[in-house]
Every structure is written in structure tokens, then in C-alpha cells.
Scaffold this motif. Sequence first.
Motif, PDB file in Angstrom:
ATOM      1  N   UNK A   9       0.829  -1.204   0.000  1.00  0.00           N
ATOM      2  CA  UNK A   9       0.000   0.000   0.000  1.00  0.00           C
ATOM      3  C   UNK A   9       0.863   1.254   0.000  1.00  0.00           C
ATOM      4  N   UNK A  10       1.885   1.262   0.824  1.00  0.00           N
ATOM      5  CA  UNK A  10       2.785   2.419   0.887  1.00  0.00           C
ATOM      6  C   UNK A  10       3.487   2.629  -0.462  1.00  0.00           C
ATOM      7  N   UNK A  11       3.979   1.544  -1.069  1.00  0.00           N
ATOM      8  CA  UNK A  11       4.628   1.652  -2.379  1.00  0.00           C
ATOM      9  C   UNK A  11       3.654   2.156  -3.437  1.00  0.00           C
ATOM     10  N   UNK A  12       2.422   1.664  -3.386  1.00  0.00           N
ATOM     11  CA  UNK A  12       1.401   2.112  -4.350  1.00  0.00           C
ATOM     12  C   UNK A  12       1.136   3.602  -4.208  1.00  0.00           C
ATOM     13  N   UNK A  13       1.032   4.067  -2.981  1.00  0.00           N
ATOM     14  CA  UNK A  13       0.774   5.489  -2.757  1.00  0.00           C
ATOM     15  C   UNK A  13       1.960   6.350  -3.170  1.00  0.00           C
ATOM     16  N   UNK A  14       3.173   5.917  -2.862  1.00  0.00           N
ATOM     17  CA  UNK A  14       4.365   6.668  -3.280  1.00  0.00           C
ATOM     18  C   UNK A  14       4.485   6.697  -4.797  1.00  0.00           C
ATOM     19  N   UNK A  15       4.237   5.562  -5.424  1.00  0.00           N
ATOM     20  CA  UNK A  15       4.291   5.475  -6.878  1.00  0.00           C
ATOM     21  C   UNK A  15       3.250   6.406  -7.505  1.00  0.00           C
ATOM     22  N   UNK A  16       2.058   6.414  -6.911  1.00  0.00           N
ATOM     23  CA  UNK A  16       0.996   7.299  -7.409  1.00  0.00           C
ATOM     24  C   UNK A  16       1.368   8.762  -7.239  1.00  0.00           C
ATOM     25  N   UNK A  17       1.940   9.088  -6.106  1.00  0.00           N
ATOM     26  CA  UNK A  17       2.350  10.477  -5.864  1.00  0.00           C
ATOM     27  C   UNK A  17       3.434  10.894  -6.854  1.00  0.00           C
ATOM     28  N   UNK A  18       4.388  10.018  -7.088  1.00  0.00           N
ATOM     29  CA  UNK A  18       5.441  10.310  -8.065  1.00  0.00           C
ATOM     30  C   UNK A  18       4.844  10.505  -9.459  1.00  0.00           C
ATOM     31  N   UNK A  19       3.890   9.652  -9.830  1.00  0.00           N
ATOM     32  CA  UNK A  19       3.229   9.775 -11.132  1.00  0.00           C
ATOM     33  C   UNK A  19       2.458  11.072 -11.261  1.00  0.00           C
ATOM     34  N   UNK A  20       1.774  11.473 -10.197  1.00  0.00           N
ATOM     35  CA  UNK A  20       1.012  12.720 -10.228  1.00  0.00           C
ATOM     36  C   UNK A  20       1.940  13.928 -10.373  1.00  0.00           C
ATOM     37  N   UNK A  21       3.042  13.924  -9.629  1.00  0.00           N
ATOM     38  CA  UNK A  21       4.006  15.023  -9.732  1.00  0.00           C
ATOM     39  C   UNK A  21       4.626  15.040 -11.128  1.00  0.00           C
ATOM     40  N   UNK A  22       4.982  13.878 -11.637  1.00  0.00           N
ATOM     41  CA  UNK A  22       5.576  13.786 -12.980  1.00  0.00           C
ATOM     42  C   UNK A  22       4.605  14.302 -14.037  1.00  0.00           C
TER      43      UNK A  22
END
Length: 161
Positions: A9-22
Motif C-alpha cells: 500500500x505504501x509503495x502504491x501510494x508513493x508510486x501514485x504520488x510520483x506519477x502525479x508530480x511527474x
Amino acid sequence: MTALSILLSRLSLWFSAFGLVSMTVIIGWQVIGRYLLASAPAWAEQAALFLMLWFILFAAAAGVREGFHIRLSLMQDSLSEPRRRFLAIVCHAVVGAFGLAMTYGGGQLVIETWQHMIPTLGLPRGLGYVPLAIAGLLIAFFALEHILAERSDRKVEPLWS
């Protein structure tokens, strides 16, 4: 299982945050290119759409574990505890079945579209659908965690508790 679930879950949220910023940076670059430099990059729109599929689906999967997805609980909250627990298990089972269907359908979509290329990115179109299969598997896994928690009369603790 809980430790793995928290990590995923933590990895999914971090990955999503990185994708949103990108995606925000890419769209910003596209706006600067179009209005200030009079030359927008051709790849920006497709890259933003590509990233959107990835970060939205991983955030949705984490939402199943963390409980920040949309749900109506009026009926469930008005039932006696044994019936409430049974209904919760049924609801999580439906979500888990949806996740498995998403995994299967997403995998089929990846296979069927892998040969098609995204012209401006040079990437296979199927790569854009990989998150359907992965997020579906995560949704099923997180739903299973909720089912097991309900059966043992405990709650899945969200990351921010």
C-alpha cells in the motif's frame, strides 16, 4: 500478511504520488512550450495520459486497503454485529472478485495491444494497460486482507493511524 500489505500500500501510494508530480511537470512543460516558446512537445500529452493510467489505478488499489474509496455504510452500520460482519465479508469478496476480473481483463488487454506502439513515445500501448492487471491483483489481495481481518474480529489499520 499485514506487513506485506502495508508495504504494498505504501509503495502504491508513493508510486501514485510520483506519477502525479511527474504528470504535473509534463503538463507544465507542455503549457510553457505552447504559450511561451510557441513549440509544444509532441510527446507531452501522450506521456501525461500514460502516467495517469498508472498513478490512478495504483492509488485506487491502495484505497481498497486504506478505506478511502467511496462506499455507503448506512445499511451495514444499522445491522447487528454478526450480520454487519457477514455483509462486510460479502462486500470485500465482491471487491476481491472485481480485482481478479480486472487482473484477467487487464492481462488480456496488455497481450492484445502490446504490438501497437504509441507513436509519440515509442512505447507499446500494452505497457499502458499493465497497471490494470497489477492494480487488480493488489485490490484482490487487499480485499482478502479485509476478509481475514473481519473473520478474526479485527480491523485493517490504515497507514496513517
